[in-house]
Every structure is written in C-alpha cells, then in structure tokens.
Design a protein around this motif. Structure first.
Motif, PDB file in Angstrom:
ATOM      1  N   THR A 160      13.588 -23.184   5.756  1.00 14.82           N
ATOM      2  CA  THR A 160      12.280 -23.123   6.173  1.00 14.82           C
ATOM      3  C   THR A 160      11.809 -24.359   6.606  1.00 14.82           C
ATOM      4  N   ILE A 165       3.251 -22.468   6.750  1.00 14.52           N
ATOM      5  CA  ILE A 165       3.038 -21.777   5.559  1.00 14.52           C
ATOM      6  C   ILE A 165       3.120 -20.094   5.831  1.00 14.52           C
ATOM      7  N   GLU A 166       2.475 -19.621   6.720  1.00 14.82           N
ATOM      8  CA  GLU A 166       2.683 -17.980   6.701  1.00 14.82           C
ATOM      9  C   GLU A 166       4.095 -17.842   7.076  1.00 14.82           C
ATOM     10  N   ARG A 168       6.705 -19.309   6.185  1.00 14.70           N
ATOM     11  CA  ARG A 168       7.584 -19.624   4.964  1.00 14.70           C
ATOM     12  C   ARG A 168       7.387 -18.722   4.165  1.00 14.70           C
ATOM     13  N   GLN A 169       6.212 -18.018   3.788  1.00 15.13           N
ATOM     14  CA  GLN A 169       5.802 -17.003   2.906  1.00 15.13           C
ATOM     15  C   GLN A 169       6.559 -15.674   3.632  1.00 15.13           C
ATOM     16  N   TRP A 172      10.255 -15.968   2.484  1.00 12.72           N
ATOM     17  CA  TRP A 172      10.581 -15.756   1.215  1.00 12.72           C
ATOM     18  C   TRP A 172      10.675 -14.243   0.787  1.00 12.72           C
ATOM     19  N   LYS A 173       9.580 -13.565   1.541  1.00 12.28           N
ATOM     20  CA  LYS A 173       9.454 -12.083   1.321  1.00 12.28           C
ATOM     21  C   LYS A 173      10.689 -11.382   1.676  1.00 12.28           C
ATOM     22  N   GLU A 194      10.348 -24.559  -3.239  1.00 11.27           N
ATOM     23  CA  GLU A 194      10.963 -23.287  -2.843  1.00 11.27           C
ATOM     24  C   GLU A 194      11.854 -22.921  -3.689  1.00 11.27           C
ATOM     25  N   ALA A 197      10.386 -21.133  -6.678  1.00  4.75           N
ATOM     26  CA  ALA A 197       9.955 -19.966  -6.500  1.00  4.75           C
ATOM     27  C   ALA A 197      10.739 -18.537  -6.316  1.00  4.75           C
TER      28      ALA A 197
END
Length: 306
Positions: A160, A165-166, A168-169, A172-173, A194, A197
């Motif tokens: 990442t 931020i968007e 990266r999220q 992650w999903k 990270e 999480a």
C-alpha cells in the motif's frame, strides 16, 4: 484451515550467506492457508532474502525451502503463486488492459478481468499506459497482476505504499477476501497499523534470526505499557517525573503519556487537574511491541510455532 494441514510454504533452518554476511541464520517460517503472516523486521533484517528463497529467486546455503511440498523453482509451483514486489519491472509503454491480458495468459484458470478490476480498483485505468500512472495507481495495477492467476500463495511486499486512504481500505478488503478463499499470504510492511489490522500471525526477524512469533495479541502482550492521552494544562516535563511514567510530551493541545500502569497515573491526573478532559487510555499497539522486541531485550530466537 486446520493447523494440522501441511503449510503452503516453509523455510526450515534456512541459511543464506553473502560473503561474510549471514543474511539468514537458520530461520524457520511456515505460511499457512487462509492465514496472513506479517513478516516484520528492521531494514537489513533478512526479509527480502527470506522472500527470495520462497520465490525460488535464490537458493539456501543450508536448510530447506518448500512451496506446496515442492521446489519453489518448478513451473507448476510458480503458477500457484502471486507476487507483488517493490521493484516490479513492468513494461511502461503497455496499457493496463494489455498488461492484465498478458499476465492472465500465463495461468490455466485466471481470475476474470471484471474481478481483477473490482478487487484492485482499476476501473478508470484500463486504457492508460502504465508509465503514465502515479505511484499509487501503479501499485493498484501491480496488485491486480499479482492476484489475476488465482494464487494459493500470495507475497505482498509493501503493497500500500503510495496509496490514499480510500485505495488502501479497498486493498485491505480485497486481501481479506483472498484469505477467505484459503489463500496463504505473506505481508511485509512498514505501516505497522496495517499489519495490526490484517495479520493473523506475526513473525519478527532481526539480523537473519527469528526473534518473536505469534498472533498480534501475543505480540502486544509482550509490552505492558499503556498510552494515556488527554487535554490538560499540566506540564509534560512535570508529568514525566511521576512514578511509573516512561514518557510524556505535548502534541499540540494534547498531553500524551506512556506508563506501565494506567490507573495510578490517571488518578493523579484527575487529582491535579480538575479541568482535564477528553481522557483516553489505550494498551500498547503492535508498533510499541515491535520497537520493544527489536530493542534488544527480547531479541532472542524462539522455537518454531505451529
């Protein structure tokens, strides 16, 4: 996946030497299906060498390396592996659509183009040339190329970096979705939040040796300290002198304190500042644990975990 199942990949007493430098010193590491292992360590700890052995890019000087019970250099093995490295070496003149089509052609049962686009967030990038993309956009393309072959084992090296931020999220999903399919994932990252999480398992190496291994909770439990944050007129220098306080500093209007035990410090804060507000108490995070483990006191080899 059962812990009795054979690991997707394993380093067993692996040693790698570069002249007088022992980059890996008898390391044991198992990557299991459906589990994300965060491989953490200071720069030069041996992370890149460990990944190179597991990818078959280098050969161990001693010990063994197995991927799906075979040599990582076999073509049949490599077709079950996805890789996202910091140094990609991707043709910059090709369009994203062309890169994805080319990479998908290497695999017998590739993920659909639509799924790759959705998982990596490539919708607006398909007709763009790779060399014209920003660093964060290139990382999204690299992620798509790494997952397009439906890997059973996925290596993510600082995935990442450069993402907003968007994005990266979104990544992650997608990573969590891959874990749900039974994919084994090895993550290296300098963003310890990270790892906290995403990781099911954490392995910390330093100077080529495994010095700590376990769940995120196991790592955090090695550090007893608490972080206290509040709005207070008290002097940070004065609070720093209190018993049990290891650190106190100002961060704009906030007073931030690190203490081994929160209760006596909080009690004294309330006694000495009746106007104190916005009090927060947090236990040590993975970043705190990592710093403590690599500081020296905990820098000792541990037995191989299941």
């Amino acid at each position: 996946m059962s812990m009795t199942d054979p690991p997707a990949a394993r380093l067993s007493a692996a040693v790698k030497q570069y002249g007088a430098l022992r980059a890996l010193d008898g390391i044991d590491l198992s990557l299991r299906r459906g589990r994300l292992t965060a491989l953490l360590g200071p720069n030069g700890a041996g992370k890149t060498t460990a990944i190179g052995l597991l990818l078959g890019l280098q050969t161990a000087d001693a010990g063994s390396v197995e991927v799906f019970g075979q040599s990582p250099r076999l073509l049949a093995t490599r077709r079950r592996v996805g890789v996202m490295l910091q140094s990609a070496g991707i043709q910059e003149v090709l369009k994203v659509r062309e890169l994805l089509a080319l990479t998908r052609s290497y695999y017998p049962d590739p993920r659909s183009v639509a799924d790759c686009i959705a998982m990596a967030g490539l919708g607006e990038l398909m007709e763009r040339r790779y060399g014209q993309l920003s660093g964060g956009q290139q990382r999204r393309v690299q992620f798509a190329l790494a997952i397009c072959g439906r890997p059973e084992l996925l290596f993510l090296d600082e995935p990442t970096t450069g993402l907003d931020i968007e994005a990266r999220q979104g990544m992650w999903k997608a990573i969590r979705g891959l874990l749900g399919t039974g994919c084994a994932i090895l993550l290296t990252t300098h963003y310890l939040e990270e790892a906290e999480a995403l990781a099911d398992h954490v392995a910390v190496i330093d100077r080529g040796r495994l010095i700590a291994e376990g769940s995120v909770q196991d790592m955090r439990a090695r550090v007893a300290q608490r972080r206290i944050r509040c709005l207070s007129a008290l002097s940070a220098a004065g609070v720093r002198q209190w018993p049990g306080v290891s650190h106190a500093a100002r961060n704009e209007a906030w007073l931030e304190i690190v203490a081994e035990h929160a209760e006596p410090v909080v009690r004294r804060l309330l006694e000495e500042d009746a106007a104190l507000s916005e009090l927060e108490v947090q236990r040590a995070g993975l970043a705190d644990a990592f710093l403590a483990i690599t500081a020296g006191d905990d820098a000792r080899p541990v037995p191989e975990a299941a």
